[in-house]
Design a protein around this motif. Structure first.
Motif, PDB file in Angstrom:
ATOM      1  N   SER A   1       0.730  -1.423  -0.276  1.00  0.00           N
ATOM      2  CA  SER A   1      -0.127   0.395  -0.108  1.00  0.00           C
ATOM      3  C   SER A   1       0.978   1.194   0.274  1.00  0.00           C
ATOM      4  O   SER A   1       0.269   2.303  -0.054  1.00  0.00           O
ATOM      5  N   ILE A   2       2.189   1.025   0.507  1.00  0.00           N
ATOM      6  CA  ILE A   2       3.039   2.481   0.006  1.00  0.00           C
ATOM      7  C   ILE A   2       2.522   3.439  -1.685  1.00  0.00           C
ATOM      8  O   ILE A   2       2.882   2.318  -2.468  1.00  0.00           O
ATOM      9  N   PRO A   3       1.829   4.462  -1.153  1.00  0.00           N
ATOM     10  CA  PRO A   3       2.239   4.551  -2.555  1.00  0.00           C
ATOM     11  C   PRO A   3       3.120   5.839  -3.108  1.00  0.00           C
ATOM     12  O   PRO A   3       3.574   7.205  -3.762  1.00  0.00           O
ATOM     13  N   PHE A   4       4.135   4.673  -3.631  1.00  0.00           N
ATOM     14  CA  PHE A   4       5.182   5.640  -4.591  1.00  0.00           C
ATOM     15  C   PHE A   4       5.565   6.169  -5.345  1.00  0.00           C
ATOM     16  O   PHE A   4       6.291   7.308  -5.721  1.00  0.00           O
ATOM     17  N   GLY A   5       4.440   5.769  -6.499  1.00  0.00           N
ATOM     18  CA  GLY A   5       3.858   6.657  -8.196  1.00  0.00           C
ATOM     19  C   GLY A   5       3.629   7.681  -7.346  1.00  0.00           C
ATOM     20  O   GLY A   5       4.101   9.342  -7.495  1.00  0.00           O
TER      21      GLY A   5
END
Length: 204
Positions: A24-28
Protein backbone atom coordinates in the motif's frame (compact mmCIF):
# COMPACT_ATOMS: atom_id res chain seq x y z
CA UNK A 1 10.17 -22.32 -1.72
CA UNK A 2 9.16 -25.96 -1.83
CA UNK A 3 6.64 -27.76 0.35
CA UNK A 4 3.61 -25.84 1.59
CA UNK A 5 3.31 -26.10 5.37
CA UNK A 6 0.20 -25.30 7.38
CA UNK A 7 -0.03 -21.65 8.35
CA UNK A 8 -1.49 -20.60 11.69
CA UNK A 9 -4.12 -17.89 11.81
CA UNK A 10 -1.64 -15.63 13.58
CA UNK A 11 0.99 -16.26 10.93
CA UNK A 12 -1.51 -15.67 8.14
CA UNK A 13 -2.63 -12.42 9.74
CA UNK A 14 0.92 -11.17 10.18
CA UNK A 15 1.85 -12.19 6.63
CA UNK A 16 -1.20 -10.33 5.37
CA UNK A 17 -0.24 -7.21 7.32
CA UNK A 18 3.31 -7.36 6.00
CA UNK A 19 2.11 -7.75 2.43
CA UNK A 20 -0.64 -5.16 2.57
CA UNK A 21 1.51 -2.68 4.48
CA UNK A 22 4.31 -2.82 1.93
CA UNK A 23 1.99 -3.04 -1.06
CA UNK A 24 0.00 0.00 0.00
CA UNK A 25 2.99 2.37 -0.02
CA UNK A 26 2.03 4.80 -2.84
CA UNK A 27 5.46 5.27 -4.38
CA UNK A 28 4.09 6.80 -7.59
CA UNK A 29 2.32 9.54 -5.65
CA UNK A 30 5.24 10.12 -3.27
CA UNK A 31 7.77 10.34 -6.10
CA UNK A 32 5.64 12.68 -8.20
CA UNK A 33 5.07 14.99 -5.24
CA UNK A 34 8.73 14.93 -4.17
CA UNK A 35 9.83 15.73 -7.74
CA UNK A 36 7.48 18.69 -7.95
CA UNK A 37 5.34 17.02 -10.61
CA UNK A 38 2.11 17.48 -8.72
CA UNK A 39 -0.49 14.93 -7.73
CA UNK A 40 -0.29 12.08 -10.25
CA UNK A 41 -3.89 11.17 -9.40
CA UNK A 42 -5.01 14.34 -11.18
CA UNK A 43 -3.59 13.41 -14.59
CA UNK A 44 -4.17 10.66 -17.14
CA UNK A 45 -5.86 7.59 -15.70
CA UNK A 46 -5.67 8.99 -12.17
CA UNK A 47 -3.91 5.96 -10.72
CA UNK A 48 -0.55 5.88 -8.97
CA UNK A 49 1.29 3.38 -11.15
CA UNK A 50 4.38 3.86 -13.29
CA UNK A 51 2.45 4.11 -16.57
CA UNK A 52 0.53 7.11 -15.29
CA UNK A 53 3.64 8.67 -13.77
CA UNK A 54 5.17 8.44 -17.25
CA UNK A 55 2.43 10.82 -18.43
CA UNK A 56 4.12 13.57 -16.40
CA UNK A 57 6.89 13.43 -19.01
CA UNK A 58 9.52 12.36 -16.49
CA UNK A 59 10.84 8.95 -17.52
CA UNK A 60 13.14 8.73 -14.50
CA UNK A 61 10.18 9.18 -12.15
CA UNK A 62 8.24 6.45 -13.94
CA UNK A 63 11.26 4.12 -13.87
CA UNK A 64 11.81 4.72 -10.16
CA UNK A 65 8.12 4.11 -9.48
CA UNK A 66 8.27 0.87 -11.46
CA UNK A 67 11.35 -0.29 -9.55
CA UNK A 68 9.95 0.52 -6.11
CA UNK A 69 6.48 -0.86 -6.83
CA UNK A 70 8.12 -4.10 -7.96
CA UNK A 71 10.47 -4.01 -4.99
CA UNK A 72 7.66 -3.94 -2.46
CA UNK A 73 6.25 -7.12 -4.00
CA UNK A 74 9.62 -8.84 -3.75
CA UNK A 75 10.12 -7.62 -0.17
CA UNK A 76 6.68 -8.77 0.96
CA UNK A 77 7.22 -12.29 -0.34
CA UNK A 78 10.77 -12.66 0.95
CA UNK A 79 10.06 -11.28 4.42
CA UNK A 80 6.87 -13.29 4.95
CA UNK A 81 8.49 -16.35 3.40
CA UNK A 82 11.42 -16.14 5.80
CA UNK A 83 9.10 -15.77 8.78
CA UNK A 84 6.24 -18.09 7.89
CA UNK A 85 7.38 -20.24 4.99
CA UNK A 86 5.93 -20.58 1.48
CA UNK A 87 2.33 -20.34 2.66
CA UNK A 88 3.13 -17.05 4.36
CA UNK A 89 4.81 -15.83 1.20
CA UNK A 90 1.68 -16.69 -0.74
CA UNK A 91 -0.57 -14.73 1.61
CA UNK A 92 1.80 -11.76 1.67
CA UNK A 93 2.14 -11.73 -2.10
CA UNK A 94 -1.60 -11.60 -2.65
CA UNK A 95 -1.97 -8.96 0.06
CA UNK A 96 0.79 -6.85 -1.49
CA UNK A 97 -1.02 -6.70 -4.83
CA UNK A 98 -4.28 -5.80 -3.10
CA UNK A 99 -2.41 -3.20 -1.04
CA UNK A 100 -1.21 -1.50 -4.19
CA UNK A 101 -4.62 -1.66 -5.85
CA UNK A 102 -6.60 -0.69 -2.73
CA UNK A 103 -4.37 1.39 -0.41
CA UNK A 104 -6.20 2.49 2.72
CA UNK A 105 -4.16 5.72 2.80
CA UNK A 106 -5.65 6.82 -0.53
CA UNK A 107 -9.26 5.83 0.15
CA UNK A 108 -8.66 2.50 -1.60
CA UNK A 109 -7.85 4.11 -4.96
CA UNK A 110 -4.42 2.92 -6.07
CA UNK A 111 -2.73 1.48 -9.14
CA UNK A 112 -3.43 -1.60 -11.20
CA UNK A 113 -0.86 -3.82 -9.54
CA UNK A 114 1.29 -4.93 -12.46
CA UNK A 115 4.71 -3.96 -11.11
CA UNK A 116 3.90 -5.35 -7.67
CA UNK A 117 2.55 -8.52 -9.31
CA UNK A 118 5.83 -8.96 -11.17
CA UNK A 119 7.75 -8.29 -7.97
CA UNK A 120 5.80 -11.04 -6.22
CA UNK A 121 6.63 -13.45 -9.03
CA UNK A 122 10.31 -12.55 -8.79
CA UNK A 123 10.18 -13.23 -5.07
CA UNK A 124 8.45 -16.60 -5.26
CA UNK A 125 10.18 -17.97 -8.36
CA UNK A 126 12.55 -15.59 -10.08
CA UNK A 127 12.92 -17.43 -13.46
CA UNK A 128 9.20 -16.94 -14.09
CA UNK A 129 9.43 -13.35 -12.93
CA UNK A 130 12.16 -12.73 -15.48
CA UNK A 131 10.15 -14.43 -18.25
CA UNK A 132 7.19 -12.20 -17.43
CA UNK A 133 9.41 -9.11 -17.58
CA UNK A 134 10.84 -10.17 -20.95
CA UNK A 135 7.34 -10.83 -22.26
CA UNK A 136 6.11 -7.44 -21.08
CA UNK A 137 9.10 -5.58 -22.54
CA UNK A 138 8.84 -7.40 -25.87
CA UNK A 139 5.13 -6.70 -26.23
CA UNK A 140 5.57 -3.08 -25.13
CA UNK A 141 8.38 -2.54 -27.64
CA UNK A 142 6.42 -4.06 -30.51
CA UNK A 143 2.87 -2.87 -29.82
CA UNK A 144 3.40 0.20 -27.60
CA UNK A 145 0.45 -0.69 -25.35
CA UNK A 146 1.36 -0.96 -21.69
CA UNK A 147 -1.94 -2.56 -20.70
CA UNK A 148 -1.90 -5.18 -23.47
CA UNK A 149 1.72 -6.00 -22.64
CA UNK A 150 0.84 -6.46 -18.98
CA UNK A 151 -2.22 -8.58 -19.75
CA UNK A 152 -0.29 -10.81 -22.13
CA UNK A 153 2.55 -11.32 -19.67
CA UNK A 154 0.12 -12.02 -16.83
CA UNK A 155 -1.86 -14.48 -18.93
CA UNK A 156 1.30 -16.45 -19.71
CA UNK A 157 2.68 -16.42 -16.17
CA UNK A 158 0.72 -19.45 -14.89
CA UNK A 159 1.83 -21.42 -17.96
CA UNK A 160 5.44 -20.44 -17.27
CA UNK A 161 5.07 -21.75 -13.70
CA UNK A 162 3.65 -25.02 -14.97
CA UNK A 163 6.47 -25.35 -17.49
CA UNK A 164 8.92 -25.27 -14.57
CA UNK A 165 6.87 -27.87 -12.71
CA UNK A 166 5.73 -25.42 -10.03
CA UNK A 167 2.08 -26.45 -9.98
CA UNK A 168 1.17 -24.94 -6.60
CA UNK A 169 2.68 -21.62 -7.56
CA UNK A 170 0.95 -21.87 -10.93
CA UNK A 171 -2.43 -21.92 -9.20
CA UNK A 172 -1.41 -19.00 -7.01
CA UNK A 173 -0.17 -17.10 -10.05
CA UNK A 174 -3.47 -17.76 -11.82
CA UNK A 175 -5.30 -16.12 -8.91
CA UNK A 176 -3.04 -13.06 -9.16
CA UNK A 177 -3.51 -13.00 -12.93
CA UNK A 178 -7.28 -12.88 -12.49
CA UNK A 179 -6.82 -9.90 -10.16
CA UNK A 180 -4.72 -8.15 -12.80
CA UNK A 181 -7.37 -8.74 -15.46
CA UNK A 182 -10.03 -7.33 -13.15
CA UNK A 183 -8.02 -4.18 -12.45
CA UNK A 184 -7.58 -3.74 -16.20
CA UNK A 185 -11.25 -4.10 -17.16
CA UNK A 186 -11.42 -0.51 -18.42
CA UNK A 187 -8.24 -1.00 -20.45
CA UNK A 188 -9.67 -4.17 -21.97
CA UNK A 189 -12.78 -2.24 -23.00
CA UNK A 190 -10.68 0.53 -24.59
CA UNK A 191 -8.43 -1.98 -26.33
CA UNK A 192 -11.46 -3.74 -27.78
CA UNK A 193 -12.83 -0.42 -29.08
CA UNK A 194 -9.48 0.92 -30.31
CA UNK A 195 -9.39 3.75 -27.78
CA UNK A 196 -6.51 2.67 -25.56
CA UNK A 197 -3.62 5.19 -25.55
CA UNK A 198 -0.17 3.93 -26.42
CA UNK A 199 2.81 4.21 -24.08
CA UNK A 200 3.64 7.86 -23.50
CA UNK A 201 0.35 9.15 -24.85
CA UNK A 202 -2.23 10.84 -22.70
CA UNK A 203 -5.35 8.91 -21.83
CA UNK A 204 -8.34 9.87 -23.98
Amino acid sequence: MNGMAALTWTGAGLAMLIGYGLGSIPFGLLISLAAGLGDVRKIGSGNIGATNVLRTGKKWAAALTLLLDGGKGVAAVLIAGALFGPSGAMVAGLAAVFGHVLPVWLKFKGGKGVATYIGVLLGIYWPVGLLVIVTWLTMAFVLKYSSLSALTAAALAPAFMMAFGELTWAVFTLVLTIVIFITHHENIYRLWHGKEPRIGEKKH
